[in-house]
Design a protein around this motif. Structure first.
Motif, PDB file in Angstrom:
ATOM      1  N   VAL A 269      10.146   1.920  -4.972  1.00 44.16           N
ATOM      2  CA  VAL A 269       9.534   2.042  -3.644  1.00 44.16           C
ATOM      3  C   VAL A 269       8.531   0.924  -3.413  1.00 44.16           C
ATOM      4  O   VAL A 269       8.520   0.287  -2.351  1.00 44.16           O
ATOM      5  CB  VAL A 269       8.852   3.431  -3.490  1.00 44.16           C
ATOM      6  CG1 VAL A 269       7.905   3.430  -2.291  1.00 44.16           C
ATOM      7  CG2 VAL A 269       9.889   4.524  -3.341  1.00 44.16           C
ATOM      8  N   ALA A 270       7.687   0.681  -4.412  1.00 47.89           N
ATOM      9  CA  ALA A 270       6.675  -0.355  -4.265  1.00 47.89           C
ATOM     10  C   ALA A 270       7.294  -1.728  -4.072  1.00 47.89           C
ATOM     11  O   ALA A 270       6.816  -2.538  -3.269  1.00 47.89           O
ATOM     12  CB  ALA A 270       5.749  -0.358  -5.486  1.00 47.89           C
TER      13      ALA A 270
ATOM     14  N   GLN B  81      -2.580   5.194  -3.440  1.00 45.49           N
ATOM     15  CA  GLN B  81      -3.456   6.338  -3.219  1.00 45.49           C
ATOM     16  C   GLN B  81      -2.665   7.604  -3.532  1.00 45.49           C
ATOM     17  O   GLN B  81      -1.594   7.824  -2.966  1.00 45.49           O
ATOM     18  CB  GLN B  81      -3.948   6.390  -1.774  1.00 45.49           C
ATOM     19  CG  GLN B  81      -4.973   5.335  -1.411  1.00 45.49           C
ATOM     20  CD  GLN B  81      -5.606   5.603  -0.063  1.00 45.49           C
ATOM     21  OE1 GLN B  81      -5.958   6.741   0.263  1.00 45.49           O
ATOM     22  NE2 GLN B  81      -5.741   4.564   0.737  1.00 45.49           N
ATOM     23  N   LEU B  82      -3.191   8.405  -4.445  1.00 42.26           N
ATOM     24  CA  LEU B  82      -2.598   9.702  -4.772  1.00 42.26           C
ATOM     25  C   LEU B  82      -3.368  10.761  -3.998  1.00 42.26           C
ATOM     26  O   LEU B  82      -4.584  10.900  -4.157  1.00 42.26           O
ATOM     27  CB  LEU B  82      -2.685   9.960  -6.276  1.00 42.26           C
ATOM     28  CG  LEU B  82      -2.087  11.280  -6.771  1.00 42.26           C
ATOM     29  CD1 LEU B  82      -0.585  11.331  -6.514  1.00 42.26           C
ATOM     30  CD2 LEU B  82      -2.368  11.466  -8.263  1.00 42.26           C
ATOM     31  N   LEU B  83      -2.663  11.495  -3.136  1.00 41.83           N
ATOM     32  CA  LEU B  83      -3.300  12.438  -2.225  1.00 41.83           C
ATOM     33  C   LEU B  83      -2.550  13.764  -2.239  1.00 41.83           C
ATOM     34  O   LEU B  83      -1.355  13.806  -2.526  1.00 41.83           O
ATOM     35  CB  LEU B  83      -3.300  11.872  -0.802  1.00 41.83           C
ATOM     36  CG  LEU B  83      -3.943  10.477  -0.629  1.00 41.83           C
ATOM     37  CD1 LEU B  83      -3.517   9.865   0.694  1.00 41.83           C
ATOM     38  CD2 LEU B  83      -5.448  10.582  -0.721  1.00 41.83           C
TER      39      LEU B  83
ATOM     40  N   ALA C 125       4.220   2.299   2.402  1.00 40.56           N
ATOM     41  CA  ALA C 125       5.222   3.257   1.912  1.00 40.56           C
ATOM     42  C   ALA C 125       4.574   4.625   1.764  1.00 40.56           C
ATOM     43  O   ALA C 125       3.420   4.733   1.320  1.00 40.56           O
ATOM     44  CB  ALA C 125       5.794   2.805   0.575  1.00 40.56           C
ATOM     45  N   ILE C 126       5.320   5.652   2.122  1.00 36.34           N
ATOM     46  CA  ILE C 126       4.842   7.031   2.014  1.00 36.34           C
ATOM     47  C   ILE C 126       5.848   7.802   1.162  1.00 36.34           C
ATOM     48  O   ILE C 126       7.026   7.893   1.510  1.00 36.34           O
ATOM     49  CB  ILE C 126       4.723   7.678   3.403  1.00 36.34           C
ATOM     50  CG1 ILE C 126       3.719   6.895   4.270  1.00 36.34           C
ATOM     51  CG2 ILE C 126       4.313   9.138   3.280  1.00 36.34           C
ATOM     52  CD1 ILE C 126       3.816   7.216   5.738  1.00 36.34           C
TER      53      ILE C 126
ATOM     54  N   LYS D 193       0.858  -1.179   0.000  1.00 33.07           N
ATOM     55  CA  LYS D 193       0.000   0.000   0.000  1.00 33.07           C
ATOM     56  C   LYS D 193       0.900   1.236   0.000  1.00 33.07           C
ATOM     57  O   LYS D 193       1.667   1.448   0.937  1.00 33.07           O
ATOM     58  CB  LYS D 193      -0.906   0.000   1.231  1.00 33.07           C
ATOM     59  CG  LYS D 193      -1.911  -1.147   1.247  1.00 33.07           C
ATOM     60  CD  LYS D 193      -2.795  -1.089   2.492  1.00 33.07           C
ATOM     61  CE  LYS D 193      -3.792  -2.225   2.497  1.00 33.07           C
ATOM     62  NZ  LYS D 193      -4.651  -2.199   3.714  1.00 33.07           N
ATOM     63  N   VAL D 194       0.813   1.995  -1.073  1.00 30.96           N
ATOM     64  CA  VAL D 194       1.680   3.159  -1.246  1.00 30.96           C
ATOM     65  C   VAL D 194       0.838   4.427  -1.268  1.00 30.96           C
ATOM     66  O   VAL D 194      -0.107   4.539  -2.053  1.00 30.96           O
ATOM     67  CB  VAL D 194       2.496   3.053  -2.550  1.00 30.96           C
ATOM     68  CG1 VAL D 194       3.358   4.301  -2.743  1.00 30.96           C
ATOM     69  CG2 VAL D 194       3.364   1.799  -2.547  1.00 30.96           C
ATOM     70  N   HIS D 195       1.173   5.374  -0.409  1.00 25.45           N
ATOM     71  CA  HIS D 195       0.523   6.681  -0.414  1.00 25.45           C
ATOM     72  C   HIS D 195       1.488   7.696  -1.028  1.00 25.45           C
ATOM     73  O   HIS D 195       2.591   7.903  -0.496  1.00 25.45           O
ATOM     74  CB  HIS D 195       0.159   7.117   0.999  1.00 25.45           C
ATOM     75  CG  HIS D 195      -0.991   6.365   1.589  1.00 25.45           C
ATOM     76  ND1 HIS D 195      -1.578   6.721   2.793  1.00 25.45           N
ATOM     77  CD2 HIS D 195      -1.674   5.276   1.144  1.00 25.45           C
ATOM     78  CE1 HIS D 195      -2.567   5.884   3.063  1.00 25.45           C
ATOM     79  NE2 HIS D 195      -2.638   4.995   2.078  1.00 25.45           N
TER      80      HIS D 195
END
Length: 205
Positions: free
Chosen positions: A195-196, A35-37, A76-77, A4-6
């Motif tokens: 990163v992923a 998730q793109l935030l 991951a952030i 889960k990558v933000h």
């Protein structure tokens, strides 16, 4: 197991947003749940209008706002922000300052942290901004991931552009007239993929 990558960004004129989309694309290509935030804008509308940023921000106004209380939901952030005198702007700083609870509880320990940025000029503080963001990851006990030199675009000398081993970057120009190049976006996609991959391995134990 999908990581889960933000991908969380603050952008003034849209350059960092475009890098964020590329990072997210790379992470999804590696099988991550992404998730793109965005970090909320704090400047008044009249100030944004005087800066010529009001219309630019409409392009990514649809992106959901990031909630600092939910960072621990990610494996991951990836943080993206333009530089402000070699560091991050107040909007991103304010967002990070609201994560004291995670620091106290250790909620982010062992998670992956990574960063990307943009500057107005070629030597406008890209690396110092990325290194400044790394101090946040260190204090949270995170595993810092950059961009390995196996990414060929990192050593492309055919044109002026961004891209560092500390994270993807781009040069916006003093008036925001320069957009991320294909090379810049390739580095960002590679960063997201890397990163992923690391996050998935760590999450799998």
């Amino acid at each position: 197991m999908a990581a889960k990558v933000h991908v969380i960004f603050y952008s003034t004129y849209g350059h960092v947003w475009k890098l964020a989309e590329a990072v997210a694309e790379g992470a999804r290509a590696a099988g991550a749940d992404v998730q793109l935030l965005r970090v909320a804008e704090t400047l008044p509308d009249d100030v944004l209008a005087k800066m010529g940023a009001a219309d630019a921000q409409k392009a990514f106004a649809h992106v959901p706002l990031a909630d600092p209380r939910k960072l621990q939901e990610a494996d991951a952030i990836v943080l993206g922000a333009p530089t402000r005198f070699g560091s991050v702007p107040a909007q991103m700083r304010g967002f990070l300052d609201n994560t004291g609870g995670q620091w106290v509880s250790g909620a982010l320990i062992g998670k992956v942290g990574s960063a990307f940025t943009s500057t107005a000029s070629q030597h406008g503080g890209q690396e110092t901004t990325l290194l400044t963001l790394s101090t946040y990851f260190y204090h949270m006990g995170m595993v810092i991931v950059g961009v390995p030199y196996s990414v060929p675009e990192l050593t492309n000398l055919d044109a002026v552009g961004g891209g560092t081993p500390y994270g993807a970057s781009t040069i916006s120009g003093p008036k925001g007239e320069r957009q991320p190049t294909a090379n810049d976006l390739a580095v960002a996609r590679a960063q997201g993929k890397h990163v992923a991959g690391i996050a998935a391995k760590l999450a799998a134990g």
